[in-house]
Scaffold this motif. Structure first.
Motif, PDB file in Angstrom:
ATOM      1  N   ALA A 105       0.793  -1.100  -0.027  1.00  0.00           N
ATOM      2  CA  ALA A 105      -0.087  -0.047  -0.117  1.00  0.00           C
ATOM      3  C   ALA A 105       0.747   1.381  -0.040  1.00  0.00           C
ATOM      4  N   LYS A 106       1.772   1.299   1.013  1.00  0.00           N
ATOM      5  CA  LYS A 106       2.699   2.345   0.952  1.00  0.00           C
ATOM      6  C   LYS A 106       3.629   2.696  -0.624  1.00  0.00           C
ATOM      7  N   ALA A 107       3.850   1.521  -1.105  1.00  0.00           N
ATOM      8  CA  ALA A 107       4.465   1.857  -2.665  1.00  0.00           C
ATOM      9  C   ALA A 107       3.589   2.121  -3.581  1.00  0.00           C
ATOM     10  N   SER A 121       7.277  -2.367  -8.492  1.00  0.00           N
ATOM     11  CA  SER A 121       8.501  -3.217  -8.453  1.00  0.00           C
ATOM     12  C   SER A 121       9.667  -2.254  -8.308  1.00  0.00           C
ATOM     13  N   SER A 122       9.290  -0.914  -8.612  1.00  0.00           N
ATOM     14  CA  SER A 122      10.676   0.076  -8.650  1.00  0.00           C
ATOM     15  C   SER A 122      10.638   0.811  -7.354  1.00  0.00           C
ATOM     16  N   ALA A 123       9.716   0.532  -6.679  1.00  0.00           N
ATOM     17  CA  ALA A 123       9.589   1.256  -5.065  1.00  0.00           C
ATOM     18  C   ALA A 123      10.543   0.607  -4.331  1.00  0.00           C
ATOM     19  N   ILE A 179       9.365  -6.378   0.541  1.00  0.00           N
ATOM     20  CA  ILE A 179       8.222  -7.300   0.025  1.00  0.00           C
ATOM     21  C   ILE A 179       8.588  -8.594  -0.334  1.00  0.00           C
ATOM     22  N   ARG A 180       9.460  -8.849  -1.334  1.00  0.00           N
ATOM     23  CA  ARG A 180       9.889 -10.212  -1.803  1.00  0.00           C
ATOM     24  C   ARG A 180      10.465 -11.043  -0.881  1.00  0.00           C
TER      25      ARG A 180
END
Length: 154
Positions: free
Chosen positions: A56-58, A134-136, A142-143
């Protein structure tokens, strides 16, 4: 009768400490019915919600705004994790069914299914809702969280 949780140790089932007192009231040698069900690791549920918070933040860094609950509902809708329940009568706008999202709680979903749901949620959000995540800066963590929510990680 209370539900008592425990774990298999050899050929015995040993109740978790907080449930041992429930057994003290039962007479020695009494017969019990045991329903076997695999318990899910509570840490995984916490990590899933932590992951959703980071997603959510990303997402909020980009052109959209969301929160954990909205993400969970969106994923459940996209994955078909809901039931369409008929209304007693159609609504004024003609709606005849309501959507009831299924739970991902411990009783509703086993550990392997939960892991698949978590992984799918993360990938679905990245692929269809917010590709910029994915660039955040949160993406590596996350991963890492997804990798740690595996049945083998217990």
């Amino acid at each position: 009768m209370p539900t008592i949780w425990g774990q298999r140790v050899g050929h015995a089932i040993v109740p978790y400490g907080k449930y041992q007192e429930d057994l003290a009231d039962l007479p020695e040698g009494c017969r019990l019915r045991i329903k076997l069900d695999k318990d899910r690791n509570g840490k995984f549920s916490s990590l899933f919600h932590l992951m959703l918070g980071k997603l959510a933040k990303a997402i909020n860094r980009g052109p959209a705004q969301t929160n954990i609950d909205a993400l969970k509902q969106w994923v459940k809708l996209k994955k078909g994790w809901y039931d369409a329940v008929p209304l007693p009568q159609p609504a004024p706008d003609g709606t005849s069914h309501a959507i009831v999202f299924r739970s991902t709680n411990f009783a509703s979903m086993g550990e392997e299914d939960f892991h698949a749901f978590c992984t799918d949620a993360c990938e679905l959000i990245r692929a269809e809702l917010a590709p910029w995540v994915s660039s955040a800066p949160e993406w590596p963590e996350i991963r890492q969280i997804i990798a740690s929510i595996t049945p083998e990680a217990a």
